[in-house]
Scaffold this motif. Structure first.
Motif, PDB file in Angstrom:
ATOM      1  N   ARG A 255       0.825  -1.204   0.000  1.00  0.00           N
ATOM      2  CA  ARG A 255       0.000   0.000   0.000  1.00  0.00           C
ATOM      3  C   ARG A 255       0.863   1.259   0.000  1.00  0.00           C
ATOM      4  NH1 ARG A 255      -4.280  -2.164   4.520  1.00  0.00           N
ATOM      5  NH2 ARG A 255      -5.817  -3.057   3.088  1.00  0.00           N
ATOM      6  N   THR A 268      -3.564   6.759 -11.215  1.00  0.00           N
ATOM      7  CA  THR A 268      -3.694   5.522 -10.455  1.00  0.00           C
ATOM      8  C   THR A 268      -3.111   4.353 -11.235  1.00  0.00           C
ATOM      9  OG1 THR A 268      -5.938   5.232 -11.324  1.00  0.00           O
ATOM     10  CG2 THR A 268      -5.709   6.291  -9.166  1.00  0.00           C
ATOM     11  N   ASP A 340     -12.437   4.748  -2.127  1.00  0.00           N
ATOM     12  CA  ASP A 340     -13.241   3.893  -2.999  1.00  0.00           C
ATOM     13  C   ASP A 340     -12.694   2.477  -3.147  1.00  0.00           C
ATOM     14  OD1 ASP A 340     -14.928   6.010  -3.410  1.00  0.00           O
ATOM     15  OD2 ASP A 340     -13.977   6.651  -5.287  1.00  0.00           O
ATOM     16  N   ARG A 341     -11.584   2.167  -2.517  1.00  0.00           N
ATOM     17  CA  ARG A 341     -11.032   0.819  -2.592  1.00  0.00           C
ATOM     18  C   ARG A 341     -11.530   0.004  -1.395  1.00  0.00           C
ATOM     19  NH1 ARG A 341      -4.934   2.797  -4.476  1.00  0.00           N
ATOM     20  NH2 ARG A 341      -5.446   2.925  -6.710  1.00  0.00           N
ATOM     21  N   ASP A 342     -12.315  -1.010  -1.686  1.00  0.00           N
ATOM     22  CA  ASP A 342     -12.974  -1.765  -0.617  1.00  0.00           C
ATOM     23  C   ASP A 342     -11.995  -2.392   0.363  1.00  0.00           C
ATOM     24  OD1 ASP A 342     -15.431  -1.125  -1.672  1.00  0.00           O
ATOM     25  OD2 ASP A 342     -15.575  -2.955  -2.875  1.00  0.00           O
ATOM     26  N   ASP A 343     -10.877  -2.915  -0.152  1.00  0.00           N
ATOM     27  CA  ASP A 343      -9.922  -3.591   0.728  1.00  0.00           C
ATOM     28  C   ASP A 343      -8.946  -2.617   1.385  1.00  0.00           C
ATOM     29  OD1 ASP A 343      -8.842  -2.991  -1.727  1.00  0.00           O
ATOM     30  OD2 ASP A 343      -7.554  -4.768  -1.827  1.00  0.00           O
ATOM     31  N   TRP A 344      -9.177  -1.316   1.223  1.00  0.00           N
ATOM     32  CA  TRP A 344      -8.314  -0.302   1.826  1.00  0.00           C
ATOM     33  C   TRP A 344      -9.057   0.490   2.908  1.00  0.00           C
ATOM     34  CZ3 TRP A 344      -3.986   2.569  -1.126  1.00  0.00           C
ATOM     35  CH2 TRP A 344      -3.229   1.660  -1.877  1.00  0.00           C
TER      36      TRP A 344
END
Length: 355
Positions: A255, A268, A340-344
């Motif tokens: 990350r 991105t 907007d990143r679900d796993d973040w």
């Protein structure tokens, strides 16, 4: 050497240099401790006993090593954090067995740092003599047939830079006060480093540029490559600093690297969203610093597992160099990309709290 915080490369990797010296049967340039092939192996590793010191294109290292075997000096050029200093140290360690003959370039660097100075107490008592002369690292390298390192060449004043011209072209250092000269022994050469962002500070003259072969060090080509560099260097620092055992989460390293790469590139990783870039460099070296600091937090103030909260503060500090413009860039990136990143989600909350 266990009490030394940061051993010189020739001390820290003495075992590897010894292994290569014993098995190296290839031709060695005069004054070199290893052949060019063995030097390159030392720098890039062999997948076994020799660990990689630099991760990057092999051809770049080969060109740099080949340059040092000629009569041209080597200039390592690149943006901050591309391992210019790190590479120059290891090249000097492998070729000369001594990486300490170093001139640090600053706006206040005097010509004596490149040529020679005087012990004024002895100069007054006995007059100009070899005993009263104080050799510079470059002068010592010439006399001993070793490599001299010049860091941040473009930060040095122009007249100090130009003192290198005679040394590099004639391989001779005149000592006018004594009517003598020091001629370079075989094996002598110079490795200089300079940052791309320092152009215009003290640009090199065309005469000096001709004495150098310039090798540009790129930023890591891919996220995977940069993650590997950060993880490897963080592990080395952890051992050197004797940090408590922690579970170093590769997810958090990834990350940190992803954030830095996207902000550097202005887009991105999937290429769908453009983002603004902050004023800082966000180099690999800074990513290593952020993760190392996070590991210390996890070890001493957490449960020993590297988590988003441990790296969030370091990321914000690295990105927000200008408290006005950079903070706007960071908040926009945080809200339009990270959220907007679900796993973040944990990472987003930690960064928001840290900001």
């Amino acid at each position: 050497m266990t009490s030394v915080l940061r051993p010189h490369a020739e001390d820290q990797f003495a075992d590897e240099l010894t292994i290569l010296a014993k098995t190296d049967d290839r031709p060695r340039p005069p004054g070199w401790r290893l052949s060019p092939w063995a030097v390159t192996t030392y720098v890039l590793g062999d997948g076994g006993q020799i660990t990689p010191k630099y991760i990057g294109p092999r051809r770049i290292v080969e060109v740099a090593v080949a340059t040092l075997a000629t009569d041209r000096a080597l200039l390592l050029l690149g943006v901050p954090g591309t391992a210019k200093t790190w590479l120059s140290e290891h090249l000097a360690a492998a070729i000369s067995g001594d990486s300490t003959l170093l001139v640090q370039g600053t706006a206040g660097t005097a010509e004596e740092a490149v040529r020679y100075g005087w012990n004024y107490a002895r100069l007054l008592s006995e007059g100009p003599s070899r005993g009263a002369l104080t050799p510079s690292p470059v002068m010592r390298a010439m006399a001993e047939g070793r490599l001299a390192r010049v860091e941040e060449l473009t930060r040095m004043p122009s007249d100090v830079q130009d003192a290198l011209i005679t040394l590099l072209s004639e391989k001779t250092l005149p000592i006018a006060e004594l009517g003598e000269e020091v001629q370079a022994a075989k094996g002598f050469n110079v490795i200089a480093t300079a940052n791309d962002r320092d152009r215009g500070v003290n640009d090199l003259s065309s005469a000096l540029r001709r004495r150098f072969n310039t090798v540009v060090l790129p930023v890591p080509a891919s996220t995977e490559e940069e993650v590997g560099i950060v993880a490897r260097r963080v592990a080395q620092l952890g051992r050197a600093l004797e940090l408590p055992e922690t579970v170093t989460g590769m997810e958090e390293i990834r990350r940190v690297v992803t954030v830095f790469r996207e902000l550097r590139a202005g887009v991105t990783s999937d290429g769908r969203t453009k983002v603004k870039s902050p004023s800082g460099t966000l180099s690999t070296a800074e990513a290593i610093s952020v993760v190392t600091n996070g590991i210390v937090l996890a070890a001493h103030f957490g449960d020993g597992v590297l988590r988003p909260a441990d790296v969030a503060g370091g990321i914000v500090g690295a990105v927000v160099q200008d408290p006005v413009s950079d903070r706007v860039v960071w908040q926009e990136y945080l809200e339009t990309v990270v959220r907007d990143r679900d796993d973040w989600r944990d990472f987003y909350r930690a960064c928001r709290d840290a900001g």
